[in-house]
Design a protein around this motif. Structure first.
Motif, PDB file in Angstrom:
ATOM      1  N   PRO A  32       0.829  -1.216   0.000  1.00 51.28           N
ATOM      2  CA  PRO A  32       0.000   0.000   0.000  1.00 51.28           C
ATOM      3  C   PRO A  32       0.861   1.263   0.000  1.00 51.28           C
ATOM      4  O   PRO A  32       1.284   1.739   1.046  1.00 51.28           O
ATOM      5  CB  PRO A  32      -0.813  -0.138   1.289  1.00 51.28           C
ATOM      6  CG  PRO A  32       0.052  -0.947   2.200  1.00 51.28           C
ATOM      7  CD  PRO A  32       0.825  -1.890   1.303  1.00 51.28           C
ATOM      8  N   ILE A  33       1.091   1.803  -1.158  1.00 52.31           N
ATOM      9  CA  ILE A  33       1.958   2.970  -1.320  1.00 52.31           C
ATOM     10  C   ILE A  33       1.187   4.231  -0.945  1.00 52.31           C
ATOM     11  O   ILE A  33       0.068   4.443  -1.413  1.00 52.31           O
ATOM     12  CB  ILE A  33       2.472   3.060  -2.771  1.00 52.31           C
ATOM     13  CG1 ILE A  33       3.313   1.806  -3.082  1.00 52.31           C
ATOM     14  CG2 ILE A  33       3.288   4.333  -2.988  1.00 52.31           C
ATOM     15  CD1 ILE A  33       3.698   1.670  -4.539  1.00 52.31           C
ATOM     16  N   GLU A  72      10.264 -11.632   9.409  1.00 49.13           N
ATOM     17  CA  GLU A  72       9.686 -12.917   8.994  1.00 49.13           C
ATOM     18  C   GLU A  72      10.316 -13.459   7.722  1.00 49.13           C
ATOM     19  O   GLU A  72      10.213 -14.652   7.439  1.00 49.13           O
ATOM     20  CB  GLU A  72       8.166 -12.779   8.789  1.00 49.13           C
ATOM     21  CG  GLU A  72       7.375 -12.622  10.063  1.00 49.13           C
ATOM     22  CD  GLU A  72       7.263 -11.173  10.530  1.00 49.13           C
ATOM     23  OE1 GLU A  72       6.539 -10.928  11.506  1.00 49.13           O
ATOM     24  OE2 GLU A  72       7.916 -10.280   9.934  1.00 49.13           O
ATOM     25  N   VAL A  73      10.965 -12.605   6.951  1.00 46.82           N
ATOM     26  CA  VAL A  73      11.612 -13.089   5.721  1.00 46.82           C
ATOM     27  C   VAL A  73      12.565 -14.233   6.054  1.00 46.82           C
ATOM     28  O   VAL A  73      12.591 -15.252   5.375  1.00 46.82           O
ATOM     29  CB  VAL A  73      12.356 -11.944   4.992  1.00 46.82           C
ATOM     30  CG1 VAL A  73      13.230 -12.486   3.871  1.00 46.82           C
ATOM     31  CG2 VAL A  73      11.369 -10.926   4.446  1.00 46.82           C
ATOM     32  N   THR A  99       8.999  -4.762  11.099  1.00 45.77           N
ATOM     33  CA  THR A  99       7.719  -5.429  10.857  1.00 45.77           C
ATOM     34  C   THR A  99       7.103  -4.870   9.578  1.00 45.77           C
ATOM     35  O   THR A  99       7.434  -3.762   9.137  1.00 45.77           O
ATOM     36  CB  THR A  99       6.736  -5.188  12.011  1.00 45.77           C
ATOM     37  OG1 THR A  99       6.426  -3.792  12.080  1.00 45.77           O
ATOM     38  CG2 THR A  99       7.309  -5.672  13.342  1.00 45.77           C
ATOM     39  N   HIS A 100       6.178  -5.627   9.019  1.00 42.73           N
ATOM     40  CA  HIS A 100       5.458  -5.148   7.836  1.00 42.73           C
ATOM     41  C   HIS A 100       4.695  -3.874   8.189  1.00 42.73           C
ATOM     42  O   HIS A 100       4.675  -2.920   7.400  1.00 42.73           O
ATOM     43  CB  HIS A 100       4.497  -6.225   7.331  1.00 42.73           C
ATOM     44  CG  HIS A 100       3.739  -5.804   6.123  1.00 42.73           C
ATOM     45  ND1 HIS A 100       4.326  -5.678   4.885  1.00 42.73           N
ATOM     46  CD2 HIS A 100       2.441  -5.461   5.958  1.00 42.73           C
ATOM     47  CE1 HIS A 100       3.423  -5.273   4.012  1.00 42.73           C
ATOM     48  NE2 HIS A 100       2.268  -5.139   4.640  1.00 42.73           N
ATOM     49  N   ASN A 125       9.402  -6.685   0.580  1.00 51.90           N
ATOM     50  CA  ASN A 125       9.404  -5.232   0.737  1.00 51.90           C
ATOM     51  C   ASN A 125      10.672  -4.845   1.495  1.00 51.90           C
ATOM     52  O   ASN A 125      10.907  -5.338   2.603  1.00 51.90           O
ATOM     53  CB  ASN A 125       8.165  -4.777   1.497  1.00 51.90           C
ATOM     54  CG  ASN A 125       6.894  -5.217   0.801  1.00 51.90           C
ATOM     55  OD1 ASN A 125       6.612  -4.795  -0.306  1.00 51.90           O
ATOM     56  ND2 ASN A 125       6.135  -6.097   1.426  1.00 51.90           N
ATOM     57  N   PHE A 126      11.471  -3.952   0.883  1.00 56.55           N
ATOM     58  CA  PHE A 126      12.784  -3.645   1.422  1.00 56.55           C
ATOM     59  C   PHE A 126      13.041  -2.147   1.444  1.00 56.55           C
ATOM     60  O   PHE A 126      12.893  -1.474   0.423  1.00 56.55           O
ATOM     61  CB  PHE A 126      13.873  -4.338   0.593  1.00 56.55           C
ATOM     62  CG  PHE A 126      13.698  -5.827   0.561  1.00 56.55           C
ATOM     63  CD1 PHE A 126      14.259  -6.612   1.548  1.00 56.55           C
ATOM     64  CD2 PHE A 126      12.949  -6.433  -0.433  1.00 56.55           C
ATOM     65  CE1 PHE A 126      14.069  -7.989   1.550  1.00 56.55           C
ATOM     66  CE2 PHE A 126      12.758  -7.809  -0.450  1.00 56.55           C
ATOM     67  CZ  PHE A 126      13.317  -8.590   0.543  1.00 56.55           C
TER      68      PHE A 126
END
Length: 164
Positions: A32-33, A72-73, A99-100, A125-126
């Motif tokens: 979600p950008i 979590e990756v 976290t995400h 996502n990085f």
């Protein structure tokens, strides 16, 4: 055309404008950008362009001090974690688990640019924290080198594999 250079004009310009500590957020297709973000959309079809392709290209183009991603990756997607380690081995970058939710709520709004991939790779996502060439700064004999640069130089010279 520019051989061995980024052809995407907005991406090339944006990376050239980045400075030390700016955040470059590379996301999967569904991230979600924020609506006001400087968004560069490289995803053109599900799975294309993959987030790993973007990270490999960025590794050649910019210095990165830190790579932040959901912790979590490492446990939930070990192949992705290994791929990220391979990309950033010898770069001097450190890995930082987050976290995400942190990526979405706090890091994305601060990012200088959000680069969306077409990746359907889970957890992909990085947040890359831009840096400088640690060998180009503090070269004069009468200037004391900062400890962070000493440490980054060591990690690069020793081809260190980053780890969470």
């Amino acid at each position: 055309m520019r051989p061995s250079r980024i052809l995407h004009p907005k991406l090339s310009k944006t990376l050239a404008e980045c400075g030390h500590t700016d955040i470059i957020l590379v996301t999967d297709a569904g991230f979600p950008i924020p609506k006001d973000a400087n968004r560069i959309d490289l995803g053109y079809y599900a799975g294309q362009v993959d987030v790993l392709d973007i990270l490999k290209m960025l590794r050649k183009e910019i210095f990165v001090d830190e790579v932040a991603f959901a912790g979590e990756v490492k446990t939930h997607h070990p192949q992705l974690y290994k791929s990220i380690q391979d990309i950033y081995t010898g770069s001097g970058a450190i890995f930082k688990g987050t976290t995400h939710e942190e990526l979405v709520e706090n890091i994305a709004p601060k990012a200088k640019v959000v680069i969306r991939s077409g990746s359907l790779n889970a957890w992909a996502n990085f947040a890359l924290v831009a840096s400088t060439d640690p060998f180009a700064w503090f070269t004069e004999e009468d200037i004391k080198i900062l400890p962070a640069y000493v440490e980054r130089r060591r990690r690069i010279k020793e081809n260190e594999v980053p780890n969470l």
